[in-house]
Write an enzyme that holds these catalytic residues in place. Structure first.
Site, short mmCIF file in Angstrom:
data_model
loop_
_atom_site.label_atom_id
_atom_site.label_comp_id
_atom_site.label_asym_id
_atom_site.label_seq_id
_atom_site.Cartn_x
_atom_site.Cartn_y
_atom_site.Cartn_z
N GLU A 176 10.46 -6.94 -4.59
CA GLU A 176 10.73 -6.55 -3.07
C GLU A 176 11.69 -5.39 -3.37
OE1 GLU A 176 11.56 -10.10 -1.18
OE2 GLU A 176 9.84 -10.82 -1.65
N HIS A 204 14.58 -7.59 -8.11
CA HIS A 204 13.31 -8.19 -7.54
C HIS A 204 12.47 -7.24 -7.03
CE1 HIS A 204 11.26 -10.60 -4.55
NE2 HIS A 204 11.75 -11.91 -5.21
N SER A 254 6.48 -18.12 -5.30
CA SER A 254 5.83 -19.46 -4.90
C SER A 254 5.82 -20.46 -5.71
CB SER A 254 4.40 -19.01 -4.26
OG SER A 254 4.28 -17.96 -3.51
N GLY A 285 5.60 -14.65 -2.19
CA GLY A 285 5.34 -14.78 -0.97
C GLY A 285 4.12 -14.76 -0.48
N GLU A 311 8.30 -12.97 -12.43
CA GLU A 311 7.86 -13.16 -11.25
C GLU A 311 6.54 -12.22 -10.96
OE1 GLU A 311 10.78 -14.98 -8.16
OE2 GLU A 311 10.65 -12.73 -7.84
N LYS A 323 16.51 -14.56 0.24
CA LYS A 323 16.08 -13.40 1.03
C LYS A 323 16.84 -12.87 2.25
CE LYS A 323 11.52 -13.70 -1.74
NZ LYS A 323 10.18 -13.71 -1.65
N ASN A 325 16.24 -18.05 -3.59
CA ASN A 325 16.26 -16.55 -3.24
C ASN A 325 16.24 -16.54 -1.81
OD1 ASN A 325 16.39 -14.00 -2.60
ND2 ASN A 325 14.39 -13.54 -3.85
#
Ligand code: 3PY
Length: 252
Positions: A98, A96, A214, A174, A168, A12, A10
């Site tokens: 985010e 996701h 991560s 992150g 996740e 991003k 990913n």
């Protein structure tokens, strides 16, 4: 083997088209020896065309990081499934954390996107996960069950094996903090239990469940050794060819 191992990057909001081309070309020779593992790179919309071209002749499939659920129309700034498909996209990340956090993506919107992705032959990578507070309150599985149940409303048993679930934990995204292999394995196992209730044992066995948050070259092997962890959704480490190759090797 009941199910495929899938390692997906990913990217991003990183890499211009020229940088994307260079990175994929650097990765290609490193990733040529895979046997079991499917590889995907989910890239920014503006990189898709270049990435599909650069990945030709390799086993790398290209994915998008999001899409809209409407077919077309007055949705300024959005991208439809049709548009992605025509460019050769095979996978699309949906929900996701985010996107849930910064762009108000709800479980209901994820559901619409999952259905539209499947209708268009794109494989959704549906992300689920709990926040730190939710983990501390001991409601991790309640939160994840709700995310899964809503996002998969109306997905037929024939289609469920096309869906990839990515666990996740938000506190590991992150932040450099990773779930321990046991924590990851436990939740991925509980996700499979939830899928079994809805789709039966046979279908549940065939679904790829990734860990994300991560995952990197150092911790991948241990995470992937968990029986219910069938791959990874990789953030930062997917921007480094050697690290991504090490993770793919650990999955092979
Ligand atoms: C991470 O590794 O931080 C991710 O969010 C992957 O999607």
């Amino acid at each position: 083997r009941y199910r495929k191992t899938i390692i997906a990057g990913n990217w991003k909001m990183n890499k211009t088209p020229a940088e994307a081309k260079a990175l994929i070309e650097e990765m290609k020779p490193l990733l040529s020896k895979t046997k079991w593992c499917e590889m995907v790179l989910c890239v920014p919309f503006t990189d898709i065309q270049v990435a599909v071209k650069a990945a030709k002749g390799s086993k790398i499939a290209i994915g998008a990081e999001n899409m809209h659920f409407e077919k077309s129309g007055a949705f300024t700034g959005e991208i439809s499934a049709d548009m992605l498909k025509e460019l050769g996209v095979k996978y699309v990340i949906i929900g996701h954390s985010e996107r849930r956090q910064y762009f108000n993506e709800t479980d209901e919107a994820c559901n619409k996107k999952v259905l539209v992705a499947l209708e268009n032959g794109l494989r959704p990578i549906l992300c689920v996960g709990e926040s730190l507070t939710e983990r501390e309150q001991d409601v991790t599985m309640e939160v994840i069950r709700k995310q899964i149940k809503i996002a998969l409303q109306g997905v037929a048993v024939e289609d469920i094996k096309k869906v990839v679930i990515a666990y996740e934990p938000i506190w590991a995204i992150g932040t450099g903090k990773t779930a321990t292999a046991e924590q990851a394995g436990e939740v991925c196992g509980a996700i499979r239990d939830c899928l079994r209730e809805k789709y039966g044992a046979r279908a549940a066995r065939g679904i790829t469940i990734q860990y994300g948050g991560s995952m990197n070259a150092k911790n991948a092997a241990e995470l992937l050794a968990q029986p219910d962890v069938d791959g990874g959704l990789i953030g930062g480490a997917s921007l480094k060819s050697a690290d991504f190759a090490t993770i793919v090797e650990a999955a092979n």
